[in-house]
Design a protein around this motif. Sequence first.
Motif, PDB file in Angstrom:
ATOM      1  N   LEU A  45       0.845  -1.206   0.000  1.00  0.00           N
ATOM      2  CA  LEU A  45       0.000   0.000   0.000  1.00  0.00           C
ATOM      3  C   LEU A  45       0.878   1.252   0.000  1.00  0.00           C
ATOM      4  O   LEU A  45       0.670   2.174  -0.803  1.00  0.00           O
ATOM      5  CB  LEU A  45      -0.908  -0.009   1.241  1.00  0.00           C
ATOM      6  N   LEU A  46       1.869   1.288   0.876  1.00  0.00           N
ATOM      7  CA  LEU A  46       2.748   2.469   0.947  1.00  0.00           C
ATOM      8  C   LEU A  46       3.549   2.627  -0.347  1.00  0.00           C
ATOM      9  O   LEU A  46       3.649   3.710  -0.906  1.00  0.00           O
ATOM     10  CB  LEU A  46       3.712   2.353   2.137  1.00  0.00           C
ATOM     11  N   ASN A  47       4.142   1.510  -0.845  1.00  0.00           N
ATOM     12  CA  ASN A  47       4.958   1.591  -2.059  1.00  0.00           C
ATOM     13  C   ASN A  47       4.156   1.991  -3.288  1.00  0.00           C
ATOM     14  O   ASN A  47       4.674   2.573  -4.228  1.00  0.00           O
ATOM     15  CB  ASN A  47       5.664   0.254  -2.327  1.00  0.00           C
ATOM     16  N   THR A  48       2.850   1.650  -3.294  1.00  0.00           N
ATOM     17  CA  THR A  48       2.016   1.999  -4.448  1.00  0.00           C
ATOM     18  C   THR A  48       1.737   3.501  -4.478  1.00  0.00           C
ATOM     19  O   THR A  48       1.734   4.122  -5.530  1.00  0.00           O
ATOM     20  CB  THR A  48       0.674   1.228  -4.387  1.00  0.00           C
ATOM     21  N   TYR A  49       1.495   4.077  -3.305  1.00  0.00           N
ATOM     22  CA  TYR A  49       1.020   5.463  -3.276  1.00  0.00           C
ATOM     23  C   TYR A  49       2.055   6.504  -2.834  1.00  0.00           C
ATOM     24  O   TYR A  49       1.845   7.681  -3.047  1.00  0.00           O
ATOM     25  CB  TYR A  49      -0.204   5.561  -2.363  1.00  0.00           C
ATOM     26  N   VAL A  50       3.125   6.066  -2.189  1.00  0.00           N
ATOM     27  CA  VAL A  50       4.091   7.062  -1.677  1.00  0.00           C
ATOM     28  C   VAL A  50       5.462   6.779  -2.271  1.00  0.00           C
ATOM     29  O   VAL A  50       6.039   5.714  -2.039  1.00  0.00           O
ATOM     30  CB  VAL A  50       4.160   7.025  -0.128  1.00  0.00           C
ATOM     31  N   GLN A  51       5.963   7.730  -3.058  1.00  0.00           N
ATOM     32  CA  GLN A  51       7.276   7.570  -3.700  1.00  0.00           C
ATOM     33  C   GLN A  51       8.351   7.291  -2.661  1.00  0.00           C
ATOM     34  O   GLN A  51       8.380   7.907  -1.603  1.00  0.00           O
ATOM     35  CB  GLN A  51       7.669   8.883  -4.389  1.00  0.00           C
ATOM     36  N   ASN A  52       9.285   6.389  -3.002  1.00  0.00           N
ATOM     37  CA  ASN A  52      10.462   6.103  -2.161  1.00  0.00           C
ATOM     38  C   ASN A  52      10.118   5.694  -0.735  1.00  0.00           C
ATOM     39  O   ASN A  52      10.901   5.911   0.187  1.00  0.00           O
ATOM     40  CB  ASN A  52      11.401   7.324  -2.094  1.00  0.00           C
ATOM     41  N   SER A  53       8.929   5.115  -0.517  1.00  0.00           N
ATOM     42  CA  SER A  53       8.569   4.763   0.860  1.00  0.00           C
ATOM     43  C   SER A  53       9.145   3.403   1.231  1.00  0.00           C
ATOM     44  O   SER A  53       9.458   2.581   0.368  1.00  0.00           O
ATOM     45  CB  SER A  53       7.056   4.753   1.021  1.00  0.00           C
TER      46      SER A  53
END
Length: 1532
Positions: free
Chosen positions: A885-893
Amino acid sequence: MAGELNHSPEDWTESEVSTWLRRIGVKEPYIEKLNEEEVNGQILLTLNEEFLKTKICMKSGPAHLIIQKRDELINSKQKSKEKKKSTSAKKPELEQKSVQSVAATAEGPPAQTHVREQGALKEGQNAISKEDCRPRPFDREGIDFIYVKHRVLQPESGASNLTSPCHEFKSFAVAATLDRTRLQAKFAKEVLKFAVGCMNIRSNGTIHFGVMDSKEDAGYVHGELIGIPVKEKDIFVDALDYIERCVSSDKEHVRQCVRPPRFIEVMDRESTEKRYVVEVDIVPSISIVKSKVYAVRLPNFKESANKVEFEKETILRRLGSKTEPVNDKDLSDFYQRVKDRDALREEAEKAKFLSAPGICQDLGRKLTMLMTSGKKFIENDKWFILVTNKFQPVDLCNTDWLLNLNIFCVFDFDPDSKISGLCSKYLQHHASNMHSLQSYRISGDMSIKEFTNHLHLFEQTSWIFCNGRTDFKETPYDEMTWIKTKMTFLRECVSLICKQILPKGTFQVIFLLTSPVEKPLLHTFNEFFTDMEGHEDIICICESEENFQKWQYFAEGSCGREAVNNASVVGMKMSHINATLQQVQPFKAGASKHLPVFVKGTCVLETHEEEQMYSLEILTVDHCDDTNEDFINEEKENIEKLFYRGGKVNWLNFWLAEHKYVGEVIERDAYRDVAKLLDDALKGNADETPVNSINIFHHPGSGGSTVARQVLWNNRKDLRCAVVKPSYTVSLVAQHAVELREYEEKDPQKCLPVLLLIEDSDKDYLDDLRNELEVAVNTKRIQSQSGTPCFILLSCRRSHDPERRCRESPLKNVSVTHKLSAQERRTFSGKRVALEQQYEPEFILTFVLMSQGFNVDYVQQFVEHLLQDIDRQSVVTRLILYVALLNTYVQNSFISQSHCEALLALTIRMERFHQHEFEKSLSPQAKLVFLHLRDEKTYIRSIRIIHPVIAKEILQQLLGEQTQSSLARNLLCEDGLFEHRFGRDEYLSFLRALFIRRSRISKGDEYDSFFSPLIEHVCEKESPDNAIDLLKEAFERFHKDPFFAQQLARLHYTYEKFEDAKCWAETAAKQQPHNSYILDTKGQVYRKWFQAKCKAIDHDNVSKTAENTADALGTALKALECFQECEKAAEADKENVNNSGFFSEVEVGCSLLKLISSLDVFAHRGNGHAECMKYLLTDYIPEEVKDAWGPFHGRLKKLHKTMHDALEWISEDLNYFQTDIDRNEEGIPESPEEKISQPLTWLAKKSSEYGKYFSEAYSNVPQGQSIPDNLTPFQKRMIICHLGGGNVTSILSKLTDQRDAVRLLESILSLYPRDPIKAKFGQRDIVNYIMAHISLNCLSPEIQKVAPVKTLQALCRQFPSDKKKCLPSALFLLTLLFWPEDHDTDLEKETKYEIVQSAVEHLEKDYWTKMKDIPQRKRRLYTHFFLGSGNGLDKFVHKKKFEKVTKMFSVSEKRMKWFRGEAWKKPEIATMLKRVSGWTEDGVVYLDGPRKKKFNILPLHVPSVPHSNENIMFYLGFTFRGPVACDIIVKE
């Protein structure tokens, strides 16, 4: 100390709660505060984090710790109760003997010591279990030993094997306070009684004074170390002179067997009073006592006689743990058995003498294992903390192993260290920052990240002088003073490092003891042991056995003898340590690094110099050449595998390929493109600037970073190459880049270019960096060699449409995409075949995906196959979903590894197997898709999914029926993740971005969004209500953060839920009453609400009356009020420019006027419009609206004035700055609401609309008919406004949009009085009138209607004589109209220059008021006119006239061409414009002409100013900051 508060926590008093809080490591101020608030056990059990944070003002960390430890305590009590129930029948006795303490639960692994129960303590103390300890080694000289108060010696004992001493304890508490005579008599009596008893049974023994004997000392544990005060040691030593008076025969035997008293200090963690245990050893050697029996007369002080008297002579012996007289009936037997006792003693002494020497340990292996955590090499990403004392000169020569370690900080107890100790040696090789313990006090408003940046903790070693520093006039303290003054600082410092800066498992503490150990160093061990929750990552290295013993004895009390011995390397010479450890370091110690130099050789780059340039990762000529051969052979496969699985490329990847250890790294087409652009830039061009740029735009995960680093790697021998590390300021990076360029070069004019790689930074940062570097080059007066640039900025940025960026500027931009060219496909498939022979496909996953060009079907099938047998209920699967979820929506997360461990509830006991344990806990699917990252600066480990494309697909397939909003909600509710303290800042920033950050094309996203992409997805694919609920949850989770409330307001008004939107906007504004962006959102709520109400009225199709529009009217006025508040806040904000309030005020104003004028009362009568104007402009109120609009009349009558002011403000704002920002530009600041994309056109349109409402009757006069003469000045002004003459910007926009412009300007001028000088215009009218003439002249110079310059100059004299009261536009006109003509006399010129210079002075002041503290590059000045070769008004050439020269370029390229001076070289320009002459002095440009006062002209492009003092020529531009110099050239 491992201790236990025995009774139930529920019954604890306030002071018992305080004791427990101290034990779990809570800071003293918080403990005092809780004590003040009367928190007892009962209250402790009901506390929650919110109470601790709000009422006690605790930071989140300690609050979380207290709650967590409290819960653990309750659980452990619960379990022990249950255990008691089940075992009470069997072992009631055993249970009381050895209980694991609460402290063990609270402080990690239980201390490996036996714990004894203790009865009631003396008043005020609680029943606490005590740690066992060993006595001082028997009869050994020169031992440095220490006792710790309240530890417990083994019980008093009788003789066992005669050479092992028996022990006797005396508290001596009362006796120690007596006078000399009484004290000596008492001491001698006890010693001689014990000594003679031991000698008669031939047993060694020790009598201890200051140790509790439970028979005498009720309330203490038997054997508890308390100590006694010793004022003068000689009192005790001299007391043994009683031997001569008490023993009648064989006095010298007793003298030989009784050793002098030893004074062992008792260390008390709570007190600073010095106390000692006084011990006397008895050694009845067979050679002395053979065949003897000893008698003694014991001394007693008789109070009645006030003197010492002696008892009758008695023969004494040890019986069990007591000394007793031999009674008469046993006497003959006692004498007869002397021979037997002698024989036993002789045998015992022989056995001891012949006992085998200790087996020699393999210390080299032990040291290697401890330092490498059981691996083959010392980990390159592990931090070391060194605790050390004074180094001997001979040891300093053997510290090379230390130079290659990643030392985070050194706790140095040597005050001379910087002059002659380890610090001075270290500084010869490394940069380091000198700190004291106080430096680690963190202020309440500072985050951990700010604190570590402030002290440069991850950039250079922090050298902490713990006890003074002689080179800095900080005197060292003695032990007791140190404990009083420095102890608290030490505790805070260690706690901060272990609990907030470095997570467990990322660091190791080395106690390097090179001289005798003092108490402060022991306290340091105690603090580390407590805060690290155990000893696994603490090791001790000590050459001298003597130095080690005191440390060993102290440490044993905390973690047991075996643990201390296992973690210590004792008796190994420093030279052997040095040689052994260098073999297991991945890089060779002391290998030199080299940089290329201008004359084609190389120079040595000293490590300490390199570390001074800490914002750059410098790539040297021989980078990686110092890598240990064994390390390469061991690790090469792992390094290659990690890269092809999706890890970031590493310099070692290129090095291994270059040296043929592994196959080559593929060069993509983009690499060749960049190499060519770089080559062209280096060839040089006289017109080029000293700072050049090449941009790589790449799809996320398509290898852009690899291409960029490949370029650096292949140019490292010819250029100076470096990567800019993230999060450093532009000025610091520029400073370090200049230092790198000039390092070891003789002449700053002759240096190699510096190639700087900047990854994932925005355009603003790049512009700022370019600007700083240009200023630096300029200041240093560097003339670039044959046009070769000094710096080349290679920027590597994400973009969802790299090809478009490439087309925009083919000479600067290169694109890297997922699509492979035919040539690349061939190369990739060849490489894939080779790799698949070596590795399983899953180990080179990303490479396989790339070779497929990230084909959608392939990715889908791959993920489907991956998820086939996954356990959807497991916690690891939950972790995969969260990361996806984080990698899909937040760059470089990413999620830090310690966060993952918290979620998986891993408790990793042995730190050396940390990574292994973590990876073992993952499911096969997680092992495949998780990529383990490591922060290059802090070495903190984290994980992300191997590729964003895979993350997106996993999210889609793994969710199944579950929605993304429910997943996001679950993520918010994970307390273990949210509250986890390490890496907290990053985690919360990613989580926050997930809900709030909007996507922007300029930041590399696919599109510009109005909400965060997750929220937009939930709105579209689920429902707006789900999105609202999700944001509400986030608002609560983030402690009612106002920016979440702002998003909620926007979300509600988007879906026309205005009541709720209003509540949320007010919630946000209540918390941030001065934030202009939040106030703007509040205004937007009412604006949208007003629009909806208008739409509803129109939809009902009823005639509009005052009654049915009153509600809408009130809402519009509320919106205007909010926007006016927003404007005030924006004006007061010194750092940001937010003009949205002004734009919105005008838009709502126009809509409101439209509504009012459409009312029946104003629309359908013959004179409706006049009626409307009368209402809005005078005190008149029509009956129809009188009551219904009662509350609004006052505000409506001010509408024309407030709208006029807002339009003027916007016009003035646009006069200053470049206004040709197009939508694709990145100069548009982020604001939560929509931005006006074409402000110039918008202003012209809105001014005209505003004028139309207030002049409706006359503005529609058919073309060609004259406008009636009987209009009031206000009406004429409104018609002028409607025609586009209401403000400077609208008038000047006629020069850009020239349709019908001449006719409109003529109409505008015809509305002004025929004799303007007598008309007594206001300031704004004069400005607009003159501007209209100048614009008309630019468009049509032959028209007769244009007033002569003299008339316009005369009008200007009506401006206020006090220039402070002049409008900026009035001052601007003074600089234009009074610019001297060639034919003016010298006197006329001088007078005009004075007027112009005075106007410029005030323009400059206005400019700075307007500008606030905005970065340099955002201060884009707009040049309206240039000085041409004509006379009068003809000498002003508008910029539009020669913009044809650059019309084929994009806006940003066009700007660069003007800015950097390329466009000025065109011949068309030279014919239009006129060069003026001037000179430069110390980089400042002056104009030739004025005599009284030098006229400083601002250069439009600073780097174009010559470095030396020269005579120059330049074109002159006119801006709202004053005249500017363009295209400066030196006079031949």
